[in-house]
Design a protein around this motif. Structure first.
Motif, PDB file in Angstrom:
ATOM      1  N   SER A 156      30.755  35.796  36.932  1.00 43.30           N
ATOM      2  CA  SER A 156      31.069  35.761  38.360  1.00 43.30           C
ATOM      3  C   SER A 156      32.487  36.257  38.627  1.00 43.30           C
ATOM      4  CB  SER A 156      30.913  34.334  38.893  1.00 43.30           C
ATOM      5  OG  SER A 156      29.597  33.870  38.722  1.00 43.30           O
ATOM      6  N   GLU A 192      44.109  30.146  41.429  1.00 42.20           N
ATOM      7  CA  GLU A 192      43.912  29.269  40.271  1.00 42.20           C
ATOM      8  C   GLU A 192      44.551  29.856  39.022  1.00 42.20           C
ATOM      9  OE1 GLU A 192      43.018  25.790  38.543  1.00 42.20           O
ATOM     10  OE2 GLU A 192      42.675  26.299  40.656  1.00 42.20           O
ATOM     11  N   LEU A 249      33.466  31.723  45.900  1.00 41.98           N
ATOM     12  CA  LEU A 249      34.323  32.312  44.886  1.00 41.98           C
ATOM     13  C   LEU A 249      34.843  33.656  45.385  1.00 41.98           C
ATOM     14  CD1 LEU A 249      35.393  31.936  41.996  1.00 41.98           C
ATOM     15  CD2 LEU A 249      33.440  33.282  41.200  1.00 41.98           C
ATOM     16  N   GLN A 275      29.068  35.611  46.603  1.00 35.46           N
ATOM     17  CA  GLN A 275      29.379  34.208  46.393  1.00 35.46           C
ATOM     18  C   GLN A 275      30.544  33.851  47.305  1.00 35.46           C
ATOM     19  OE1 GLN A 275      29.643  34.340  41.837  1.00 35.46           O
ATOM     20  NE2 GLN A 275      29.020  32.255  42.272  1.00 35.46           N
ATOM     21  N   THR A 301      35.860  28.215  33.930  1.00 37.69           N
ATOM     22  CA  THR A 301      35.550  26.791  33.778  1.00 37.69           C
ATOM     23  C   THR A 301      36.275  25.965  34.838  1.00 37.69           C
ATOM     24  OG1 THR A 301      35.212  27.051  31.396  1.00 37.69           O
ATOM     25  CG2 THR A 301      35.684  24.826  32.210  1.00 37.69           C
ATOM     26  N   ARG A 302      37.553  26.282  35.071  1.00 41.31           N
ATOM     27  CA  ARG A 302      38.330  25.551  36.078  1.00 41.31           C
ATOM     28  C   ARG A 302      37.773  25.760  37.483  1.00 41.31           C
ATOM     29  NH1 ARG A 302      44.082  24.311  34.457  1.00 41.31           N
ATOM     30  NH2 ARG A 302      44.531  24.447  36.695  1.00 41.31           N
ATOM     31  N   LEU A 303      37.152  26.917  37.700  1.00 45.84           N
ATOM     32  CA  LEU A 303      36.596  27.235  39.010  1.00 45.84           C
ATOM     33  C   LEU A 303      35.119  26.837  39.129  1.00 45.84           C
ATOM     34  CD1 LEU A 303      38.254  30.743  39.414  1.00 45.84           C
ATOM     35  CD2 LEU A 303      38.680  28.767  40.882  1.00 45.84           C
ATOM     36  N   ASN A 304      34.606  26.197  38.058  1.00 43.60           N
ATOM     37  CA  ASN A 304      33.187  25.806  38.038  1.00 43.60           C
ATOM     38  C   ASN A 304      32.278  27.007  38.277  1.00 43.60           C
ATOM     39  OD1 ASN A 304      33.652  22.962  37.651  1.00 43.60           O
ATOM     40  ND2 ASN A 304      34.252  22.844  39.807  1.00 43.60           N
ATOM     41  N   ALA A 305      32.604  28.091  37.604  1.00 42.17           N
ATOM     42  CA  ALA A 305      31.827  29.325  37.748  1.00 42.17           C
ATOM     43  C   ALA A 305      31.600  29.925  36.363  1.00 42.17           C
ATOM     44  CB  ALA A 305      32.567  30.318  38.642  1.00 42.17           C
ATOM     45  N   LYS A 309      38.413  30.366  30.398  1.00 42.87           N
ATOM     46  CA  LYS A 309      39.044  29.117  30.839  1.00 42.87           C
ATOM     47  C   LYS A 309      39.160  29.066  32.358  1.00 42.87           C
ATOM     48  CE  LYS A 309      41.938  28.257  26.747  1.00 42.87           C
ATOM     49  NZ  LYS A 309      43.350  28.145  26.279  1.00 42.87           N
TER      50      LYS A 309
END
Length: 245
Positions: free
Chosen positions: A60, A32, A24, A21, A52-56, A49
């Motif tokens: 992953s 982050e 990421l 990826q 979620t902040r990393l949209n992953a 959490k």
């Protein structure tokens, strides 16, 4: 039957996986995580959490960092890059160590979660930035003539980490109070005066610093840090002047 040794629980003791990826990366995850740590502290950080902040997805993240403990090792090492240690080529070792100690404190107060976790972050000292920091300190003390630079480093870091831990905890309390530092101190003064009243030495000490604490508490904290650091360096100077001690 021979028991297979358990893996060493440190991010620095295993090879980094190649990412499938490209968006990421380990570096992005750590950056982050530091943002979250600075804003909310260690307790609020979780892999879920962070994902979620990393949209992953959390899975992953685990391809790059096996555990939260490993993530903390990486975060500690990342912010360690902000600490400045002067060159060992300078003429005055004491001024250089003072500058390094001040830089450590500044970094610790910029990232108030750092001092408390330094002693709990597993094998964080194996990280490249902390290794570089330690090497530069060792070079500085060796150039000054200390026969055992490791002991001198331990003395300075024990003081700086301890002082920074207390100071960072206090500033976190101030931030959570919603008040200014001087305002919170003013509100606490009656309780402090009552608690120290039976103890003559303590009550006298608090009375002498009361005005500074309520008018310019940051300057007072700076002065306290410098004064105690001078005592540590005075002791190291004596060891340097007395070979074999």
């Amino acid at each position: 039957m021979t028991t297979k040794p358990s893996p060493i629980p440190s991010v620095w003791a295993r090879p980094q996986r190649e990412s499938d990826q490209p968006v990421l990366s380990r570096a992005a995850i750590v950056r982050e995580a530091i943002v979250m740590l600075d804003a909310e502290g260690v307790e609020a950080l979780s892999m879920r959490k962070l994902a979620t902040r990393l949209n992953a997805g959390a899975a992953s993240l685990y391809r790059h960092v096996a555990t939260k403990d490993e993530l903390m090792e990486l975060a500690v090492d990342e912010v360690a890059a902000e600490i400045h240690v002067p060159s060992a080529d300078g003429p005055e070792w004491r001024a250089a160590v003072t500058e390094a100690a001040r830089s450590f404190r500044t970094t610790a107060l910029r990232h108030p979660w750092l001092p408390p976790v330094l002693g709990q972050a597993g094998l964080a000292y194996l990280g490249p930035n902390l290794m570089s920091y330690s090497e530069r300190l060792a070079a500085l003390f060796t150039a000054a003539g200390f026969p055992d630079p490791g002991t001198a480093i331990d003395a300075v870091l024990s003081y700086v980490i301890g002082m920074s831990t207390t100071e960072a905890a206090w500033l976190t309390t101030v931030a959570r109070s919603g008040d200014s530092e001087s305002g919170l101190i003013a509100r606490l003064l009656p309780a402090v005066q009552q608690a120290t009243a039976p103890h003559s030495h303590l009550s006298q000490g608090y009375a002498e610093t009361e005005e500074a604490a309520t008018t310019d508490p940051a300057a007072m904290r700076d002065a306290k840090f410098e004064a105690a650091l001078d005592i540590v360096l005075d002791g190291l100077s004596l060891r340097l002047e007395t070979p074999g001690s």
